[in-house]
Design a protein around this motif. Sequence first.
Motif, PDB file in Angstrom:
ATOM      1  N   PHE A  67       0.825  -1.235   0.031  1.00 35.26           N
ATOM      2  CA  PHE A  67      -0.111  -0.044  -0.081  1.00 35.26           C
ATOM      3  C   PHE A  67       0.837   1.166  -0.135  1.00 35.26           C
ATOM      4  O   PHE A  67       0.875   2.134  -0.760  1.00 35.26           O
ATOM      5  N   LYS A  71       1.214   4.303  -2.934  1.00 30.11           N
ATOM      6  CA  LYS A  71       1.048   5.554  -2.457  1.00 30.11           C
ATOM      7  C   LYS A  71       2.062   6.589  -2.569  1.00 30.11           C
ATOM      8  O   LYS A  71       2.142   7.796  -2.797  1.00 30.11           O
ATOM      9  N   GLY A 114      -2.553  -5.559  -0.672  1.00 29.85           N
ATOM     10  CA  GLY A 114      -2.362  -4.196  -0.205  1.00 29.85           C
ATOM     11  C   GLY A 114      -2.149  -3.303  -1.630  1.00 29.85           C
ATOM     12  O   GLY A 114      -2.460  -2.044  -1.713  1.00 29.85           O
ATOM     13  N   LEU A 117      -5.644  -2.771  -2.758  1.00 31.44           N
ATOM     14  CA  LEU A 117      -6.461  -2.007  -1.993  1.00 31.44           C
ATOM     15  C   LEU A 117      -5.947  -0.382  -2.088  1.00 31.44           C
ATOM     16  O   LEU A 117      -6.829   0.482  -2.206  1.00 31.44           O
ATOM     17  N   ALA A 118      -4.625  -0.181  -2.569  1.00 36.90           N
ATOM     18  CA  ALA A 118      -4.103   1.106  -2.831  1.00 36.90           C
ATOM     19  C   ALA A 118      -4.623   1.661  -4.061  1.00 36.90           C
ATOM     20  O   ALA A 118      -4.977   3.136  -4.433  1.00 36.90           O
ATOM     21  N   ASP A 120      -7.603   0.292  -5.776  1.00 40.50           N
ATOM     22  CA  ASP A 120      -9.041   0.434  -6.316  1.00 40.50           C
ATOM     23  C   ASP A 120      -9.599  -0.302  -5.104  1.00 40.50           C
ATOM     24  O   ASP A 120      -9.766  -1.702  -5.003  1.00 40.50           O
ATOM     25  N   TRP A 121     -10.115   0.676  -3.860  1.00 39.76           N
ATOM     26  CA  TRP A 121     -10.372  -0.161  -2.582  1.00 39.76           C
ATOM     27  C   TRP A 121     -11.885  -0.844  -2.957  1.00 39.76           C
ATOM     28  O   TRP A 121     -12.136  -1.730  -1.962  1.00 39.76           O
ATOM     29  N   VAL A 122     -12.542  -0.267  -3.972  1.00 46.50           N
ATOM     30  CA  VAL A 122     -13.916  -1.102  -4.272  1.00 46.50           C
ATOM     31  C   VAL A 122     -13.715  -2.389  -4.756  1.00 46.50           C
ATOM     32  O   VAL A 122     -14.410  -3.199  -4.231  1.00 46.50           O
ATOM     33  N   PHE A 124     -11.060  -4.162  -4.124  1.00 49.35           N
ATOM     34  CA  PHE A 124     -10.388  -4.791  -3.212  1.00 49.35           C
ATOM     35  C   PHE A 124     -11.316  -5.672  -2.419  1.00 49.35           C
ATOM     36  O   PHE A 124     -11.346  -6.651  -2.060  1.00 49.35           O
ATOM     37  N   LEU A 125     -12.544  -4.845  -1.896  1.00 48.12           N
ATOM     38  CA  LEU A 125     -13.683  -5.350  -1.108  1.00 48.12           C
ATOM     39  C   LEU A 125     -14.449  -6.443  -1.912  1.00 48.12           C
ATOM     40  O   LEU A 125     -14.686  -7.501  -1.243  1.00 48.12           O
ATOM     41  N   TYR A 152      -7.025 -10.278 -11.433  1.00 47.64           N
ATOM     42  CA  TYR A 152      -6.820  -9.113 -11.254  1.00 47.64           C
ATOM     43  C   TYR A 152      -6.262  -8.249 -12.658  1.00 47.64           C
ATOM     44  O   TYR A 152      -6.779  -7.060 -12.796  1.00 47.64           O
TER      45      TYR A 152
END
Length: 213
Positions: A67, A71, A114, A117-118, A120-122, A124-125, A152
């Motif tokens: 992550f 970033k 990680g 998540l960084a 595309d958090w949607v 990821f969920l 992915y």
Amino acid sequence: MTVWYIAICILVGYFVGGINPAYIIGRFKGFDIRKRGSGNAGASNAVIVMGKGIGIFSAVFDIAKAFFCVKLAELICPQLKVAKVICGSACVLGHIFPPLMRLKGGKGLACLGGMILALDWVLFLILLAVEIVLVLIVDYICIVPITASVAYPFLFVLRGGSIVGALVLGIVTVAMLGKHVENIRRIAKGEEAHFSFLWNRDKELERLQAEKE
């Protein structure tokens, strides 16, 4: 200048990825985690060898380092979106092939999580929910990195990502699939640890020992 930024992203991602908490903690305890349990220097084997607490810590650390890399790339090179994918992918590859562990590291699942998540958090969920259902059905944790790493790159493009980014992710897919060949072989022999090991440790260890005998 962009080339230099990309080079920095690759180097930072790779060396940050090479920081392996499961391996480091094992060394502090006097052993090499790659020679115990499943032989993997990652969070899942940390659970098997050193318990849930260290396993969870290792997983969170591995997620956080990927992550962080994504970033950081966003800060270093905000005008080039593929830089985030490159830095995150380099982190995953650094975890799998760590320079200070003779290129014998973990299998990359937490780092891949990680990075997703960084980026595309949607997604990821969504992937997390699907993979939780899948692992409960098959009872093998190794199915998660195999299916997630394959899916992915395609989902990345469907969510608006570039083909170049997907190709970079494809390198990660190949590396992760290569690391899981032995897991597939163990499943075929009945020697792979079930996910239910987390709440049925003694029975699972007994089963694995019986299979080896």
